[in-house]
Motif scaffolding. Sequence first.
Motif, short mmCIF file in Angstrom:
data_model
loop_
_atom_site.label_atom_id
_atom_site.label_comp_id
_atom_site.label_asym_id
_atom_site.label_seq_id
_atom_site.Cartn_x
_atom_site.Cartn_y
_atom_site.Cartn_z
N VAL A 163 0.81 -1.21 0.00
CA VAL A 163 0.00 0.00 0.00
C VAL A 163 0.85 1.27 0.00
CG1 VAL A 163 -1.65 1.33 1.37
CG2 VAL A 163 -2.00 -1.11 1.03
N GLY A 164 1.99 1.24 0.69
CA GLY A 164 2.83 2.42 0.74
C GLY A 164 3.32 2.88 -0.60
N SER A 165 3.30 2.00 -1.59
CA SER A 165 3.79 2.34 -2.93
C SER A 165 2.70 2.93 -3.83
CB SER A 165 4.38 1.10 -3.61
OG SER A 165 3.35 0.16 -3.93
N LEU A 166 1.46 2.96 -3.36
CA LEU A 166 0.36 3.42 -4.21
C LEU A 166 0.34 4.94 -4.35
CD1 LEU A 166 -2.66 1.33 -2.82
CD2 LEU A 166 -1.34 0.88 -4.89
N PRO A 167 -0.14 5.44 -5.50
CA PRO A 167 -0.41 6.88 -5.61
C PRO A 167 -1.48 7.29 -4.60
CG PRO A 167 -0.54 5.79 -7.76
CD PRO A 167 -0.46 4.70 -6.73
N TYR A 168 -1.50 8.58 -4.28
CA TYR A 168 -2.43 9.07 -3.25
C TYR A 168 -3.88 8.74 -3.58
CZ TYR A 168 -4.91 12.22 -0.12
OH TYR A 168 -5.76 12.73 0.82
N GLY A 169 -4.28 8.94 -4.84
CA GLY A 169 -5.66 8.68 -5.21
C GLY A 169 -6.06 7.23 -5.01
N ASP A 170 -5.13 6.31 -5.30
CA ASP A 170 -5.42 4.88 -5.10
C ASP A 170 -5.51 4.53 -3.62
OD1 ASP A 170 -5.55 4.46 -7.77
OD2 ASP A 170 -3.64 3.41 -7.96
N LYS A 171 -4.73 5.23 -2.79
CA LYS A 171 -4.85 5.01 -1.34
C LYS A 171 -6.24 5.41 -0.86
CE LYS A 171 0.05 5.61 -0.26
NZ LYS A 171 1.07 6.50 0.36
#
Length: 252
Positions: free
Chosen positions: A146-154
């Motif tokens: 999860v830490g690697s996701l773009p902000y919108g995907d988070k």
Amino acid sequence: MTLLQTEGLTKRFGGLVAVDHVDLGIERGETRAIIGPNGAGKSTCINLITGLLEPTEGTVTFDSEDITHLEPYETVQRGMAKSFQTASIFPSMTVEENVKIAAFAAEHGSFQLNFLRDREKFPAVNAVVDEMLGAVQLSDSRDLEVGSLPYGDKRRLEIAIALAAEPELLLMDEPTAGMSPEETQSTVDLVEDLQEELGLTIVLVEHDMEIIFRVADRITVLNRGSVIAEGSPDEVQGDPQVQEAYLGGVEL
């Protein structure tokens, strides 16, 4: 049919009245927006509904049951879920694992620490995870940390976590906060899809008026903790009291 109703809902913090005798009636299947200037009491009102705060006065009724004094986990068990203004996720775990934790807690109430390694033992949980990742268009990212996701995907993941409880009512507090225009547009599309495909009732707190006028069936306007207007987007947009309170008299 009314799914959620508040009567005289009030919250005082010492001498400050953050929410002042708010009456809401939200119909099953509608998307209701709650708007107002900063400090109007929007998030406090949502926290009272979900049990994160205890009301000073008033009642909250959900699906004909008085839930005023229930704990947050009990409101989730009744069919109500909230996606938060700041993402509440486990960044070192995968997308799938984050949603699975929420789905397992909703299905079983508690879990063993090793349950993530025993995927095939919980087919009902796995089915929910698959459905909710698909609903927020994160199926292809399920194995990513999860830490690697773009902000919108988070933020999309946070919505999937809320959906994992399979709620009838989803409360969304500033779902597009901090997003780029492209991420915002994608999230608005998602809100519309959730209502259409899953038949959810949605309560949305949002500052972006363009989003509100696009997705909301009805709008409730708060100012200084009180409801000053309620109606369709067209009715609210033309209300002089709303224009004065929200934008200093400038037309919305």
